[in-house]
Design a protein around this motif. Structure first.
Motif, PDB file in Angstrom:
ATOM      1  N   LEU A 133     -15.567  10.455 -11.473  1.00  0.00           N
ATOM      2  CA  LEU A 133     -14.463  11.070 -11.028  1.00  0.00           C
ATOM      3  C   LEU A 133     -13.285  10.300 -12.264  1.00  0.00           C
ATOM      4  CD1 LEU A 133     -12.385  12.444  -9.380  1.00  0.00           C
ATOM      5  CD2 LEU A 133     -12.438  10.504  -7.732  1.00  0.00           C
ATOM      6  N   ARG A 134     -13.700   8.920 -12.581  1.00  0.00           N
ATOM      7  CA  ARG A 134     -12.927   8.487 -13.476  1.00  0.00           C
ATOM      8  C   ARG A 134     -12.743   9.166 -14.839  1.00  0.00           C
ATOM      9  NH1 ARG A 134     -14.393   3.663 -10.710  1.00  0.00           N
ATOM     10  NH2 ARG A 134     -16.434   3.252 -12.272  1.00  0.00           N
ATOM     11  N   ASP A 135     -14.049   9.423 -15.279  1.00  0.00           N
ATOM     12  CA  ASP A 135     -14.351  10.010 -16.711  1.00  0.00           C
ATOM     13  C   ASP A 135     -13.904  11.339 -16.731  1.00  0.00           C
ATOM     14  OD1 ASP A 135     -15.598   7.860 -17.304  1.00  0.00           O
ATOM     15  OD2 ASP A 135     -17.734   8.476 -16.917  1.00  0.00           O
ATOM     16  N   LEU A 193      -9.218  15.342 -17.999  1.00  0.00           N
ATOM     17  CA  LEU A 193      -8.244  16.298 -17.601  1.00  0.00           C
ATOM     18  C   LEU A 193      -7.061  16.052 -18.047  1.00  0.00           C
ATOM     19  CD1 LEU A 193      -7.704  18.709 -15.844  1.00  0.00           C
ATOM     20  CD2 LEU A 193      -7.661  17.532 -14.025  1.00  0.00           C
ATOM     21  N   LEU A 194      -6.491  14.689 -17.844  1.00  0.00           N
ATOM     22  CA  LEU A 194      -5.353  14.235 -18.291  1.00  0.00           C
ATOM     23  C   LEU A 194      -4.931  14.609 -19.828  1.00  0.00           C
ATOM     24  CD1 LEU A 194      -4.423  10.879 -16.421  1.00  0.00           C
ATOM     25  CD2 LEU A 194      -3.492  13.273 -16.062  1.00  0.00           C
ATOM     26  N   ARG A 195      -5.927  14.285 -20.550  1.00  0.00           N
ATOM     27  CA  ARG A 195      -5.780  14.548 -21.955  1.00  0.00           C
ATOM     28  C   ARG A 195      -5.260  15.813 -22.221  1.00  0.00           C
ATOM     29  NH1 ARG A 195     -10.060  10.681 -22.236  1.00  0.00           N
ATOM     30  NH2 ARG A 195     -11.748  12.376 -22.266  1.00  0.00           N
ATOM     31  N   ARG A 196      -5.898  16.818 -21.413  1.00  0.00           N
ATOM     32  CA  ARG A 196      -5.522  18.231 -21.471  1.00  0.00           C
ATOM     33  C   ARG A 196      -4.293  18.965 -21.045  1.00  0.00           C
ATOM     34  NH1 ARG A 196     -11.315  21.651 -20.777  1.00  0.00           N
ATOM     35  NH2 ARG A 196     -12.622  20.094 -21.902  1.00  0.00           N
ATOM     36  N   ASN A 243       4.949  18.283 -16.668  1.00  0.00           N
ATOM     37  CA  ASN A 243       4.721  18.116 -15.282  1.00  0.00           C
ATOM     38  C   ASN A 243       3.633  18.290 -14.685  1.00  0.00           C
ATOM     39  OD1 ASN A 243       7.821  17.809 -14.794  1.00  0.00           O
ATOM     40  ND2 ASN A 243       8.218  20.181 -14.711  1.00  0.00           N
ATOM     41  N   ALA A 244       2.750  19.085 -15.283  1.00  0.00           N
ATOM     42  CA  ALA A 244       1.198  19.106 -14.695  1.00  0.00           C
ATOM     43  C   ALA A 244       0.484  18.082 -14.994  1.00  0.00           C
ATOM     44  CB  ALA A 244       0.654  20.499 -15.689  1.00  0.00           C
ATOM     45  N   GLN A 245       0.837  17.451 -15.979  1.00  0.00           N
ATOM     46  CA  GLN A 245       0.094  15.741 -16.303  1.00  0.00           C
ATOM     47  C   GLN A 245       0.664  14.773 -15.008  1.00  0.00           C
ATOM     48  OE1 GLN A 245       0.785  13.131 -19.181  1.00  0.00           O
ATOM     49  NE2 GLN A 245      -1.019  13.643 -20.006  1.00  0.00           N
ATOM     50  N   ARG A 246       1.991  14.852 -14.875  1.00  0.00           N
ATOM     51  CA  ARG A 246       2.485  13.880 -13.688  1.00  0.00           C
ATOM     52  C   ARG A 246       1.865  14.427 -12.399  1.00  0.00           C
ATOM     53  NH1 ARG A 246       6.768  14.132 -17.386  1.00  0.00           N
ATOM     54  NH2 ARG A 246       7.808  15.951 -16.564  1.00  0.00           N
ATOM     55  N   GLU A 247       1.957  15.846 -11.951  1.00  0.00           N
ATOM     56  CA  GLU A 247       1.522  15.942 -10.830  1.00  0.00           C
ATOM     57  C   GLU A 247       0.058  15.669 -10.527  1.00  0.00           C
ATOM     58  OE1 GLU A 247       2.267  20.332 -10.456  1.00  0.00           O
ATOM     59  OE2 GLU A 247       4.648  20.029 -10.432  1.00  0.00           O
ATOM     60  N   ALA A 248      -0.726  15.952 -11.432  1.00  0.00           N
ATOM     61  CA  ALA A 248      -2.306  15.736 -11.474  1.00  0.00           C
ATOM     62  C   ALA A 248      -2.397  14.133 -11.280  1.00  0.00           C
ATOM     63  CB  ALA A 248      -2.907  16.120 -12.617  1.00  0.00           C
ATOM     64  N   ALA A 249      -1.534  13.421 -11.949  1.00  0.00           N
ATOM     65  CA  ALA A 249      -1.858  11.890 -11.695  1.00  0.00           C
ATOM     66  C   ALA A 249      -1.187  11.463 -10.291  1.00  0.00           C
ATOM     67  CB  ALA A 249      -0.614  11.203 -12.764  1.00  0.00           C
ATOM     68  N   ALA A 250       0.001  12.097  -9.810  1.00  0.00           N
ATOM     69  CA  ALA A 250       0.133  11.585  -8.502  1.00  0.00           C
ATOM     70  C   ALA A 250      -0.990  12.264  -7.419  1.00  0.00           C
ATOM     71  CB  ALA A 250       1.766  12.383  -8.093  1.00  0.00           C
ATOM     72  N   GLU A 251      -1.419  13.120  -7.504  1.00  0.00           N
ATOM     73  CA  GLU A 251      -2.335  13.643  -6.652  1.00  0.00           C
ATOM     74  C   GLU A 251      -3.806  12.762  -6.599  1.00  0.00           C
ATOM     75  OE1 GLU A 251      -5.334  17.391  -5.629  1.00  0.00           O
ATOM     76  OE2 GLU A 251      -3.688  17.662  -7.131  1.00  0.00           O
ATOM     77  N   ALA A 310     -17.443  13.070  -3.560  1.00  0.00           N
ATOM     78  CA  ALA A 310     -17.903  13.951  -4.105  1.00  0.00           C
ATOM     79  C   ALA A 310     -17.465  15.399  -4.440  1.00  0.00           C
ATOM     80  CB  ALA A 310     -19.584  14.168  -3.444  1.00  0.00           C
ATOM     81  N   ALA A 311     -16.671  15.604  -3.340  1.00  0.00           N
ATOM     82  CA  ALA A 311     -16.072  16.804  -3.130  1.00  0.00           C
ATOM     83  C   ALA A 311     -14.817  16.672  -4.340  1.00  0.00           C
ATOM     84  CB  ALA A 311     -15.332  17.236  -1.733  1.00  0.00           C
ATOM     85  N   ARG A 312     -14.208  15.627  -4.399  1.00  0.00           N
ATOM     86  CA  ARG A 312     -13.015  15.449  -5.398  1.00  0.00           C
ATOM     87  C   ARG A 312     -13.518  15.631  -6.973  1.00  0.00           C
ATOM     88  NH1 ARG A 312      -7.843  16.178  -6.758  1.00  0.00           N
ATOM     89  NH2 ARG A 312      -7.160  14.540  -7.990  1.00  0.00           N
ATOM     90  N   VAL A 313     -14.676  15.103  -6.993  1.00  0.00           N
ATOM     91  CA  VAL A 313     -15.287  15.179  -8.492  1.00  0.00           C
ATOM     92  C   VAL A 313     -15.416  16.605  -8.464  1.00  0.00           C
ATOM     93  CG1 VAL A 313     -17.472  14.798  -9.802  1.00  0.00           C
ATOM     94  CG2 VAL A 313     -16.508  13.002  -8.221  1.00  0.00           C
ATOM     95  N   THR A 314     -16.080  17.544  -7.590  1.00  0.00           N
ATOM     96  CA  THR A 314     -16.121  18.884  -7.795  1.00  0.00           C
ATOM     97  C   THR A 314     -14.906  19.494  -8.097  1.00  0.00           C
ATOM     98  OG1 THR A 314     -18.362  18.934  -6.442  1.00  0.00           O
ATOM     99  CG2 THR A 314     -17.278  21.036  -6.823  1.00  0.00           C
ATOM    100  N   ALA A 315     -13.890  19.243  -7.513  1.00  0.00           N
ATOM    101  CA  ALA A 315     -12.584  19.810  -7.590  1.00  0.00           C
ATOM    102  C   ALA A 315     -11.854  19.590  -8.878  1.00  0.00           C
ATOM    103  CB  ALA A 315     -11.532  19.431  -6.804  1.00  0.00           C
ATOM    104  N   VAL A 316     -12.177  18.363  -9.513  1.00  0.00           N
ATOM    105  CA  VAL A 316     -11.717  18.063 -10.709  1.00  0.00           C
ATOM    106  C   VAL A 316     -12.561  18.690 -11.879  1.00  0.00           C
ATOM    107  CG1 VAL A 316     -11.401  16.125 -12.396  1.00  0.00           C
ATOM    108  CG2 VAL A 316     -10.710  15.659 -10.198  1.00  0.00           C
ATOM    109  N   LYS A 317     -13.759  18.902 -11.699  1.00  0.00           N
ATOM    110  CA  LYS A 317     -14.658  19.662 -12.878  1.00  0.00           C
ATOM    111  C   LYS A 317     -14.244  20.846 -12.699  1.00  0.00           C
ATOM    112  CE  LYS A 317     -18.911  16.554 -12.566  1.00  0.00           C
ATOM    113  NZ  LYS A 317     -18.843  16.138 -14.083  1.00  0.00           N
TER     114      LYS A 317
END
Length: 276
Positions: free
Chosen positions: A202-204, A209-212, A216-224, A254-261
């Motif tokens: 998840l960290r990796d 994802l943040l690098r992409r 606002n999209a980056q800030r929203e993702a970071a807050a989530e 594991a579900a969060r990992v799948t969502a981020v992927k």
């Protein structure tokens, strides 16, 4: 079959007091709250609480991980209610559901409602919006939406409730539905190892994802992501025996990992700009 016809097949019951139940006309008596109901086939198998995860009947499935939940009883927070997912003759997924809650007229009294006991209710495929198979329980009276995890299902809205006026019953149906604690405690070390692996992934993946992202999209993702740990704690703290086995936290991670992927897969790599 019409909705009226379906409703006639639903098994509904409301408990007027502890140990007593009102059976609605045309329904069959419910089993006591918390008692594991078993089909003839299940009686020949080990009790649900004694079965380890991943022992569900393996069946080819176009939705991938849905095969791990077919045939294995799953319980809300590992302790109450019951959902059993089956496969119909046309490969359609079906389910029988028991929910447990409180009487509408007397919130201090327990009640239970059973749906699909005589004829299982179809599950409607809703795609994979967060990378996991999503289905809806196709009963208008309680249209639960859930994501399929390995050996568990996660109701998309953790605060979701179903209200059964005819049975004088209202029940929370949100949260993780999975195996009972006795089947999980012996696997605590393996569960912890899987969770540690999920945390690293998840960290990796989130850093990638943040690098992409930008603005606002980056800030929203970071807050989530920052709120994920507290959200997981709120979701899993009620799972039976969670402190001893950690199953809920491992599956939700594991579900969060799948969502981020899944999000990473559809987020383009920013084009490098060159200075004039």
């Amino acid at each position: 079959m019409t909705l009226v016809g379906l409703a006639a097949l639903l098994v509904a019951s409301a408990e007027r007091a502890e140990g007593q139940a009102l059976v609605l006309p045309g329904s069959r008596p419910p089993t006591p709250i918390g008692e594991q109901q078993r089909s003839v086939k299940e009686r020949r198998a080990p009790p649900a609480a004694a079965r380890a995860p991943s022992t569900a009947r393996a069946t080819a499935d176009t939705a991938g991980s849905a095969r791990t939940i077919v045939g294995a009883p799953l319980f809300q927070d590992g302790r109450s209610g019951r959902i059993v997912i089956e496969r119909g003759s046309d490969n359609q997924l079906l389910a029988r559901l028991r929910v447990e809650g409180r009487q509408i007229s007397n919130p201090t009294a327990a009640c239970a409602v059973e749906l699909g006991m005589d004829e299982p209710v179809a599950l409607v495929w809703l795609g994979a919006p967060r990378g996991l198979p999503r289905y809806q329980f196709a009963a208008p009276i309680c249209p639960i939406v859930f994501d399929v995890l390995e050996d568990a299902v996660l109701v998309a809205d953790p605060e979701a409730t179903c209200r059964f006026a005819a049975a004088d019953c209202e029940a929370r149906v949100g949260g993780l539905w999975g195996p009972m604690a006795p089947a999980l405690i012996a696997q605590a070390k393996a569960i912890e190892r899987r969770r540690s692996r999920h945390e690293r992934n998840l960290r990796d993946d989130f850093r990638a994802l943040l690098r992409r992202l930008a603005g606002n999209a980056q800030r929203e993702a970071a807050a989530e992501q920052a709120g994920f740990s507290s959200d997981r704690e709120m979701l899993c703290r009620g799972y039976d025996g969670e402190v001893e086995h950690g199953f809920c936290a491992e599956r939700v991670t594991a579900a969060r990992v799948t969502a981020v992927k899944a999000l990473l897969a559809v987020t383009p790599v920013p084009k490098k700009t060159t200075r004039p």
